[in-house]
Design an enzyme around this catalytic site. Structure first.
Site, short mmCIF file in Angstrom:
data_model
loop_
_atom_site.label_atom_id
_atom_site.label_comp_id
_atom_site.label_asym_id
_atom_site.label_seq_id
_atom_site.Cartn_x
_atom_site.Cartn_y
_atom_site.Cartn_z
N CYS A 135 -19.24 -29.91 -7.08
CA CYS A 135 -18.31 -29.55 -6.02
C CYS A 135 -18.73 -28.24 -5.35
O CYS A 135 -19.73 -28.19 -4.67
CB CYS A 135 -16.89 -29.51 -6.57
SG CYS A 135 -15.62 -29.67 -5.29
N HIS A 136 -17.98 -27.15 -5.54
CA HIS A 136 -18.39 -25.84 -5.01
C HIS A 136 -19.32 -25.10 -5.97
O HIS A 136 -19.84 -24.04 -5.62
CB HIS A 136 -17.17 -24.97 -4.71
CG HIS A 136 -16.35 -25.44 -3.55
ND1 HIS A 136 -15.32 -26.34 -3.69
CD2 HIS A 136 -16.40 -25.14 -2.22
CE1 HIS A 136 -14.76 -26.56 -2.51
NE2 HIS A 136 -15.40 -25.85 -1.59
N GLU A 166 -14.03 -30.04 3.21
CA GLU A 166 -13.43 -28.71 3.39
C GLU A 166 -12.42 -28.73 4.53
O GLU A 166 -11.34 -28.12 4.43
CB GLU A 166 -14.54 -27.68 3.68
CG GLU A 166 -14.19 -26.26 3.31
CD GLU A 166 -14.15 -26.03 1.81
OE1 GLU A 166 -13.04 -26.13 1.22
OE2 GLU A 166 -15.20 -25.74 1.22
#
Length: 238
Positions: A135-136, A166
């Site tokens: 993910c991030h 996002e």
């Protein structure tokens, strides 16, 4: 034989500066991999500041109907309540067999520029050990280099939280950068993605890294990232 050791890194960032919203690491991105990895490997958890790594409360609400996430939150708090400082594990880096960065919006702020985290990544790259992120979490890899000085992600097929995702969660304006854009730039146009919130996991290598680079696009990709870590360690058939 002793079990392989996996080092998991969480963010220490508890707040988004632009809107003062609470943030941290994302619950299912640790809960699901922990359930998969724990029976087969020894797990250690670290974060930049050590101590209790902040759990993003929004992830608790979003996954309140996810049995694995709820069980993990209720029964495994010790896992994230007293993490090592990254500085403390660097001298022990050689003892670990794989490195895994959990996502959440927090990593966008503290991990890309953390010198100790970057040193840790480089040590794993130099040792040709698996490096994974979801993910991030891949934000932590943006400024990492190989032993030769090349960007770790140069020429690597890579994924991570997309710009569309996002936008969907309304956070694009509050991020220090857009992860998809930066992953695509650093990799040399090698970023790939699935439709928003569809599972997407990529196993790749870079020109300067012999060990596998495992990245997942979003929370739904976390379990498969963990399974790819097991595969890289030769544990998928045990």
């Amino acid at each position: 034989m002793p079990s392989p050791k996996v080092l998991i890194i969480l963010t220490s960032q508890a707040e988004i500066p632009a809107n003062r919203a609470e943030t941290g690491w994302y619950l299912p991105e640790l809960a699901h991999p922990y359930q998969i990895l724990k029976p087969k490997v020894d797990i250690s958890i670290a974060s930049p500041q050590g101590g209790e790594a902040p759990l993003d409360p929004h992830s608790v609400k979003a996954f309140e109907n996810d049995e694995v996430s709820m069980s993990f939150m209720q029964n495994e708090k010790a896992v994230w309540a007293n993490t090592y400082k990254i500085a403390e594990v660097i001298p022990m880096a050689g003892e670990f067999d794989a490195l895994f960065y959990v996502g959440g919006h927090g990593p966008m702020f503290d991990l890309p520029s953390d010198p100790r985290s970057l040193a840790l990544i480089q040590s794993f790259a130099a040792a040709r050990k698996p490096i994974a992120a979801v993910c991030h979490g891949p934000a932590a890899l943006l400024n990492a280099t190989t032993p030769s000085g090349l960007p770790l992600l140069s020429g690597a097929t890579v994924t991570g939280f997309s710009n569309g995702e996002e936008d969907q969660v309304g956070m694009s304006a509050f991020m220090p950068f857009l992860l998809e854009t930066e992953l695509n730039r650093i990799s040399g146009g090698m970023y790939v993605k699935e439709h928003p919130y569809k599972e997407k996991v990529v196993v790749s290598k870079t020109a300067g890294m012999e060990g596998p680079l495992i990245t997942g696009q979003n929370p739904r990709s976390a379990a498969r990232v963990a399974n790819e870590i097991l595969k890289a360690l030769g544990l998928d058939r045990q």
